[in-house]
Design an enzyme around this catalytic site. Structure first.
Site, PDB file in Angstrom:
ATOM      1  N   ILE A 137       0.760  -1.511   0.093  1.00  0.00           N
ATOM      2  CA  ILE A 137       0.514  -0.286   0.143  1.00  0.00           C
ATOM      3  C   ILE A 137       0.755   0.758  -0.074  1.00  0.00           C
ATOM      4  CG2 ILE A 137      -1.732  -0.853   1.134  1.00  0.00           C
ATOM      5  CD1 ILE A 137      -1.318   0.394   3.645  1.00  0.00           C
ATOM      6  N   ASP A 138       2.158   1.077   0.673  1.00  0.00           N
ATOM      7  CA  ASP A 138       3.052   1.836   0.711  1.00  0.00           C
ATOM      8  C   ASP A 138       3.495   2.831  -1.273  1.00  0.00           C
ATOM      9  OD1 ASP A 138       3.051   1.519   3.090  1.00  0.00           O
ATOM     10  OD2 ASP A 138       5.020   1.165   3.231  1.00  0.00           O
ATOM     11  N   ARG A 280      -9.331  17.308  16.563  1.00  0.00           N
ATOM     12  CA  ARG A 280      -9.736  15.594  16.963  1.00  0.00           C
ATOM     13  C   ARG A 280      -8.745  14.804  15.546  1.00  0.00           C
ATOM     14  NH1 ARG A 280     -12.318  17.091  20.969  1.00  0.00           N
ATOM     15  NH2 ARG A 280     -14.439  16.885  20.973  1.00  0.00           N
TER      16      ARG A 280
HETATM   17  O1  F6P Z   1       4.706  -1.757   4.548  1.00  0.00           O
HETATM   18  C1  F6P Z   1       3.494  -2.326   4.707  1.00  0.00           C
HETATM   19  C2  F6P Z   1       2.947  -0.842   5.461  1.00  0.00           C
HETATM   20  O2  F6P Z   1       1.287  -0.922   6.192  1.00  0.00           O
HETATM   21  C3  F6P Z   1       3.320   0.447   6.058  1.00  0.00           C
HETATM   22  O3  F6P Z   1       2.158   1.563   5.632  1.00  0.00           O
HETATM   23  C4  F6P Z   1       3.640   0.254   8.008  1.00  0.00           C
HETATM   24  O4  F6P Z   1       3.944   1.268   7.816  1.00  0.00           O
HETATM   25  C5  F6P Z   1       4.152  -1.071   7.719  1.00  0.00           C
HETATM   26  O5  F6P Z   1       3.093  -2.147   7.180  1.00  0.00           O
HETATM   27  C6  F6P Z   1       2.584  -1.781   9.270  1.00  0.00           C
HETATM   28  O6  F6P Z   1       2.927  -3.085   9.574  1.00  0.00           O
HETATM   29  P1  F6P Z   1       2.719  -4.255  10.340  1.00  0.00           P
HETATM   30  O7  F6P Z   1       2.029  -4.688   9.745  1.00  0.00           O
HETATM   31  O8  F6P Z   1       4.058  -4.360  11.021  1.00  0.00           O
HETATM   32  O9  F6P Z   1       2.345  -3.146  11.923  1.00  0.00           O
END
Ligand code: F6P
Length: 364
Positions: A137-138, A280
């Site tokens: 998603i990044d 908020r």
């Molecule tokens: O790489 C995808 C991602 O959702 C990032 O946006 C986020 O920093 C990370 O993974 C969160 O990781 P976890 O699933 O280990 O909480």
């Protein structure tokens, strides 16, 4: 060239919508050619623990719209396997041994930047026949214009911003929305622009508090009585950026998600004090990775999957199948690893933000 009879496939790193569509995309063309497909469970952990499942026609049908991954995933690295008693061990040799014992002629690894790195590590340590697909998603995988999962993550975040708009407007509040994205701002920028955010803060552009305050004060002076501030989880102030650079020249971009939440909390307080508007905070978190993929992600994952299968059939290994300029091209894995795709000041989305007078927390 040895003929290809059996291929392994795994999904690794954080999950995202479209993984199952990609598995299906790889599976169908290979099945048509009589190539056996083996699913390795929970990413590289499954290769180390020898956890596999057959992926026949039955297992790979009905997957197109299903979220998550039927194979499971983990963030385990072959060269840094976490031990129960604490610490890590290099299990690369075991992974290579298992690959050989399973009789695999190639391995398809679907994942983000970390997965590309792990796949390359295996490629240079005995599993030469590797192909990867970029997902997250990044949208931060180097070498591809887009990753699958991004469109869905953006759609979810954008819908949340749309909903926050109406409640912000009713209560005359400033809503701060925490968006994922690791250390890049693609998700926050895409969702923020599509959702009509007033301020978007991303890691690549360390912000100045005064810029944010004056953007929000400007809205107040135009009698716009609510605002939306989108904060990428890796966003940081300019002071913090300088401080981190001082701490370590190489490590400042390392992930520190708790810090992101702190940034948003502090900003909320500052906005209340300085702009005089109630605030908020909404943290979207893993909602952004869940559920069914958008049609665009289904298509992208299917196309990447089928193109990867095509590479297998041609016996071409050592590549990440990527999207560049609307076409699909194999990029040597060696050119991808250890790099990240960052938002740059001259990119199209930043130009759009500037033209739409969306504050990025810095003078544009
Ligand atoms: O790489 C995808 C991602 O959702 C990032 O946006 C986020 O920093 C990370 O993974 C969160 O990781 P976890 O699933 O280990 O909480």
């Amino acid at each position: 060239m040895k003929s290809i009879g059996k291929i392994g496939i795994l999904t690794s790193g954080g999950d995202c919508p479209g993984l199952n569509a990609a598995i299906r995309g790889v599976a169908k063309p290979l099945q048509q050619e009589g190539i056996e497909l083996l699913g390795i469970q929970d990413g590289f952990r499954g290769l180390i623990r020898n956890k596999v499942i057959p992926l026949g026609k039955k297992e790979t049908s009905g997957l197109l719209t299903v979220g998550g991954t039927i194979l499971g995933t983990s963030r385990v690295k072959p060269n840094k396997y976490p031990l129960n008693e604490g610490g890590y061990e290099d299990r690369t040799e075991l992974a290579v041994e298992n690959y050989r014992e399973l009789g695999l002629d190639g391995l398809i690894c679907i994942g983000g930047g970390g997965t590309q790195k792990n796949a390359y590590h295996l490629m240079t340590h005995g599993i030469e026949n590797i192909i990867t697909l970029p997902k997250t998603i990044d949208n931060d995988v180097y070498g591809t214009d887009v990753t699958f999962g991004y469109d869905t993550g953006m759609a979810i975040a954008c819908e949340a911003i749309d909903r926050l708009h109406t409640t912000a407007s009713s209560h005359h509040r400033c809503m701060l929305v925490d968006v994922m994205g690791h250390n890049t701002g693609w998700l926050a920028l895409g969702a923020g622009l599509a959702g009509g955010a007033d301020v978007i803060l991303i890691p690549e552009m360390p912000f100045f508090e005064e810029e944010i305050i004056s953007a929000l004060q400007r809205r107040e002076s135009q009698h716009k009585r609510f605002s939306i501030v989108v904060v990428a989880e890796g966003a940081m102030s300019h002071e913090e950026f300088l401080f981190r650079q001082d701490l370590s020249k190489t490590d400042w971009k390392k992930r520190d998600l708790k810090y992101g939440e702190k940034v948003t909390r502090n900003l909320g307080k500052l906005i209340e004090q300085r702009v005089g508007i109630e605030t908020r905070i909404t943290t979207l978190g893993h909602l952004q990775r869940g559920g069914i993929p958008t049609p665009r992600d289904r298509l992208l994952a299917s196309r990447l999957g089928t193109e990867a299968a095509d590479l297998v059939l041609k016996g071409k290994f050592g590549y990440m199948m990527a999207v560049q300029k609307n076409g699909f091209i194999p990029v040597p894995l060696a050119d991808v690893v250890g790099k990240k795709k960052y938002v740059t000041a001259d990119c199209g989305l930043i130009r759009t933000a500037k033209h739409l007078d969306v504050s990025m927390g810095i003078p544009l």
